[in-house]
Design a protein around this motif. Structure first.
Motif, PDB file in Angstrom:
ATOM      1  N   THR A 160      46.217  12.715 -18.873  1.00 50.15           N
ATOM      2  CA  THR A 160      45.461  11.527 -19.543  1.00 50.15           C
ATOM      3  C   THR A 160      45.107  10.675 -18.197  1.00 50.15           C
ATOM      4  OG1 THR A 160      46.380  11.688 -21.767  1.00 50.15           O
ATOM      5  CG2 THR A 160      45.275   9.532 -21.084  1.00 50.15           C
ATOM      6  N   ALA A 161      46.345  10.309 -17.551  1.00 49.15           N
ATOM      7  CA  ALA A 161      46.288   9.387 -16.256  1.00 49.15           C
ATOM      8  C   ALA A 161      45.212   9.836 -15.383  1.00 49.15           C
ATOM      9  CB  ALA A 161      47.781   9.203 -15.729  1.00 49.15           C
ATOM     10  N   ALA A 162      45.183  11.486 -15.078  1.00 47.13           N
ATOM     11  CA  ALA A 162      44.525  11.546 -13.918  1.00 47.13           C
ATOM     12  C   ALA A 162      42.947  11.802 -14.298  1.00 47.13           C
ATOM     13  CB  ALA A 162      44.700  13.278 -13.403  1.00 47.13           C
ATOM     14  N   ASN A 163      42.618  12.016 -15.411  1.00 49.55           N
ATOM     15  CA  ASN A 163      41.243  12.019 -16.079  1.00 49.55           C
ATOM     16  C   ASN A 163      40.804  10.582 -16.243  1.00 49.55           C
ATOM     17  OD1 ASN A 163      40.334  14.742 -16.619  1.00 49.55           O
ATOM     18  ND2 ASN A 163      42.321  14.938 -17.300  1.00 49.55           N
ATOM     19  N   GLN A 164      41.653   9.507 -16.597  1.00 46.22           N
ATOM     20  CA  GLN A 164      41.415   8.166 -16.576  1.00 46.22           C
ATOM     21  C   GLN A 164      41.114   7.679 -15.544  1.00 46.22           C
ATOM     22  OE1 GLN A 164      43.320   5.767 -19.635  1.00 46.22           O
ATOM     23  NE2 GLN A 164      43.509   4.186 -18.057  1.00 46.22           N
ATOM     24  N   TYR A 165      42.014   7.737 -14.596  1.00 38.93           N
ATOM     25  CA  TYR A 165      41.668   7.442 -13.001  1.00 38.93           C
ATOM     26  C   TYR A 165      40.506   7.856 -12.469  1.00 38.93           C
ATOM     27  CZ  TYR A 165      46.587   5.600 -14.179  1.00 38.93           C
ATOM     28  OH  TYR A 165      47.563   5.274 -14.610  1.00 38.93           O
ATOM     29  N   ILE A 166      40.276   9.108 -12.595  1.00 37.35           N
ATOM     30  CA  ILE A 166      39.016   9.504 -12.015  1.00 37.35           C
ATOM     31  C   ILE A 166      37.863   9.205 -12.517  1.00 37.35           C
ATOM     32  CG2 ILE A 166      38.675  11.913 -13.115  1.00 37.35           C
ATOM     33  CD1 ILE A 166      38.885  11.338  -9.372  1.00 37.35           C
ATOM     34  N   TYR A 167      37.680   8.995 -14.029  1.00 36.29           N
ATOM     35  CA  TYR A 167      36.650   8.489 -14.480  1.00 36.29           C
ATOM     36  C   TYR A 167      36.367   6.792 -13.957  1.00 36.29           C
ATOM     37  CZ  TYR A 167      33.678   6.037 -17.955  1.00 36.29           C
ATOM     38  OH  TYR A 167      32.615   5.320 -18.604  1.00 36.29           O
ATOM     39  N   HIS A 168      37.276   6.181 -14.130  1.00 37.98           N
ATOM     40  CA  HIS A 168      37.377   4.888 -13.464  1.00 37.98           C
ATOM     41  C   HIS A 168      36.884   4.826 -11.917  1.00 37.98           C
ATOM     42  CE1 HIS A 168      40.392   3.130 -16.611  1.00 37.98           C
ATOM     43  NE2 HIS A 168      39.289   3.629 -17.116  1.00 37.98           N
ATOM     44  N   HIS A 169      37.256   5.782 -11.181  1.00 35.91           N
ATOM     45  CA  HIS A 169      36.985   5.965  -9.931  1.00 35.91           C
ATOM     46  C   HIS A 169      35.285   6.031  -9.874  1.00 35.91           C
ATOM     47  CE1 HIS A 169      35.849   7.959  -6.264  1.00 35.91           C
ATOM     48  NE2 HIS A 169      35.533   9.154  -6.834  1.00 35.91           N
ATOM     49  N   ILE A 170      34.951   6.998 -10.674  1.00 35.35           N
ATOM     50  CA  ILE A 170      33.499   7.311 -10.720  1.00 35.35           C
ATOM     51  C   ILE A 170      32.711   6.119 -11.153  1.00 35.35           C
ATOM     52  CG2 ILE A 170      31.599   8.591 -12.015  1.00 35.35           C
ATOM     53  CD1 ILE A 170      34.033  11.015 -12.127  1.00 35.35           C
ATOM     54  N   MET A 171      33.221   5.314 -11.988  1.00 36.31           N
ATOM     55  CA  MET A 171      32.400   4.399 -12.575  1.00 36.31           C
ATOM     56  C   MET A 171      32.696   3.007 -11.566  1.00 36.31           C
ATOM     57  SD  MET A 171      31.129   5.416 -15.003  1.00 36.31           S
ATOM     58  CE  MET A 171      30.318   3.748 -16.015  1.00 36.31           C
ATOM     59  N   THR A 172      33.358   3.275 -10.594  1.00 34.62           N
ATOM     60  CA  THR A 172      33.560   1.921  -9.539  1.00 34.62           C
ATOM     61  C   THR A 172      32.540   1.912  -8.417  1.00 34.62           C
ATOM     62  OG1 THR A 172      35.817   1.758 -10.504  1.00 34.62           O
ATOM     63  CG2 THR A 172      35.264   0.585  -8.526  1.00 34.62           C
ATOM     64  N   ASP A 173      31.351   1.902  -8.542  1.00 33.81           N
ATOM     65  CA  ASP A 173      30.478   1.791  -7.377  1.00 33.81           C
ATOM     66  C   ASP A 173      30.603   0.539  -6.616  1.00 33.81           C
ATOM     67  OD1 ASP A 173      29.390   4.069  -8.392  1.00 33.81           O
ATOM     68  OD2 ASP A 173      27.908   2.997  -9.656  1.00 33.81           O
ATOM     69  N   SER A 174      30.838  -0.659  -7.205  1.00 29.11           N
ATOM     70  CA  SER A 174      30.526  -1.982  -6.563  1.00 29.11           C
ATOM     71  C   SER A 174      31.740  -2.329  -5.567  1.00 29.11           C
ATOM     72  CB  SER A 174      30.394  -3.115  -7.608  1.00 29.11           C
ATOM     73  OG  SER A 174      31.388  -3.207  -8.355  1.00 29.11           O
ATOM     74  N   ALA A 175      33.011  -1.393  -5.736  1.00 30.49           N
ATOM     75  CA  ALA A 175      34.147  -1.859  -5.099  1.00 30.49           C
ATOM     76  C   ALA A 175      34.723  -0.589  -4.541  1.00 30.49           C
ATOM     77  CB  ALA A 175      35.250  -2.492  -6.239  1.00 30.49           C
ATOM     78  N   PRO A 176      34.340  -0.254  -3.345  1.00 31.34           N
ATOM     79  CA  PRO A 176      34.501   0.787  -2.880  1.00 31.34           C
ATOM     80  C   PRO A 176      36.463   1.018  -2.492  1.00 31.34           C
ATOM     81  CG  PRO A 176      32.917   0.146  -1.438  1.00 31.34           C
ATOM     82  CD  PRO A 176      33.397  -0.889  -2.533  1.00 31.34           C
TER      83      PRO A 176
ATOM     84  N   GLU B  93      40.835   7.200  -7.147  1.00 31.79           N
ATOM     85  CA  GLU B  93      40.715   8.370  -6.670  1.00 31.79           C
ATOM     86  C   GLU B  93      42.105   8.931  -6.139  1.00 31.79           C
ATOM     87  OE1 GLU B  93      37.714  11.491  -4.485  1.00 31.79           O
ATOM     88  OE2 GLU B  93      38.284   9.624  -3.398  1.00 31.79           O
ATOM     89  N   LYS B  94      42.478   8.437  -5.269  1.00 38.02           N
ATOM     90  CA  LYS B  94      43.988   8.672  -4.663  1.00 38.02           C
ATOM     91  C   LYS B  94      45.056   8.791  -5.543  1.00 38.02           C
ATOM     92  CE  LYS B  94      42.803   7.815   0.125  1.00 38.02           C
ATOM     93  NZ  LYS B  94      42.745   6.807   1.418  1.00 38.02           N
ATOM     94  N   ILE B  95      45.121   7.673  -6.382  1.00 37.79           N
ATOM     95  CA  ILE B  95      46.262   7.830  -7.688  1.00 37.79           C
ATOM     96  C   ILE B  95      45.895   8.786  -8.428  1.00 37.79           C
ATOM     97  CG2 ILE B  95      47.078   6.364  -9.332  1.00 37.79           C
ATOM     98  CD1 ILE B  95      46.445   3.879  -7.766  1.00 37.79           C
ATOM     99  N   SER B  96      44.899   9.314  -8.755  1.00 43.17           N
ATOM    100  CA  SER B  96      44.490  10.369 -10.031  1.00 43.17           C
ATOM    101  C   SER B  96      44.744  11.764  -9.394  1.00 43.17           C
ATOM    102  CB  SER B  96      42.903  10.360  -9.930  1.00 43.17           C
ATOM    103  OG  SER B  96      42.603  11.606 -10.792  1.00 43.17           O
ATOM    104  N   ILE B  97      44.592  11.703  -7.788  1.00 45.99           N
ATOM    105  CA  ILE B  97      45.249  13.170  -7.196  1.00 45.99           C
ATOM    106  C   ILE B  97      46.601  13.207  -7.298  1.00 45.99           C
ATOM    107  CG2 ILE B  97      45.221  14.230  -5.077  1.00 45.99           C
ATOM    108  CD1 ILE B  97      42.367  13.194  -4.547  1.00 45.99           C
TER     109      ILE B  97
END
Length: 177
Positions: A49-65, A72-76
């Motif tokens: 759940t964490a890996a999928n949630q964090y990668i989704y949040h990574h994808i949705m975070t365009d305005s804050a690189p 992304e790194k935490i998801s990995i």
């Protein structure tokens, strides 16, 4: 010999504690311990759940690189936890599938918390880390296998580091989103 953390495919410097992981081993087959680890692996607040949630949040975070990169790194790193838990579950004699059955309930994407803004997502992610730490510590108390306890304690080091990162990101981006 312990796995050197920096040689792991999933290692992300600064997002995983540099302490080595213990060698993956168990005292013997134990379906009960495997069921407990399945919660950590694919339960509602587990690594899948964490890996999928964090990668989704990574994808949705365009305005804050910076936040997107951290997510992304935490998801990995969470994927690394998944792999180590799955291998340990196998050593305990259980198939670490996520389709459910006699050993565990099926994993569902319904456990992922999406959030509408970066601030909401970061708060959800921080709460997820606290819940994961709580569950790992509970399982450490319930399991009487020193090898599994050592693995869970090592994973908890990473989770505490993730808490630190999420708190820093919340301080930075809580008012911006």
């Amino acid at each position: 010999m312990p796995d050197p953390i920096t040689g792991d495919l999933h290692y992300r410097e600064g997002f995983s504690d540099p302490a080595p992981y213990p060698a993956l081993q168990v005292q013997g087959k134990n379906p009960y311990y495997a069921r407990l680890l399945m919660e950590d692996y694919a339960g509602p607040s587990g690594e899948m759940t964490a890996a999928n949630q964090y990668i989704y949040h990574h994808i949705m975070t365009d305005s804050a690189p910076e936040a997107a990169d951290a997510l992304e790194k935490i998801s990995i790193v969470e994927m690394m936890h998944m792999e180590k838990l799955a291998k340990t579950i196998r050593l305990l004699g259980v198939d670490p599938h996520v389709k459910g059955g006699p050993e565990a309930a099926a994993w569902t994407s319904g456990s992922i918390q999406y959030g509408l803004t970066l601030a909401q997502r970061l708060h959800l992610d921080l709460a997820s880390e606290y819940e994961a730490i709580y569950n790992y510590e509970k399982h450490i108390r319930m399991i009487d296998d020193p090898y599994i306890k050592a693995l869970l304690r090592r994973i908890v080091l990473d989770e505490h580091l993730h808490v630190k990162h999420f708190k820093q990101l919340i301080c930075r981006f809580d008012q911006e989103s």
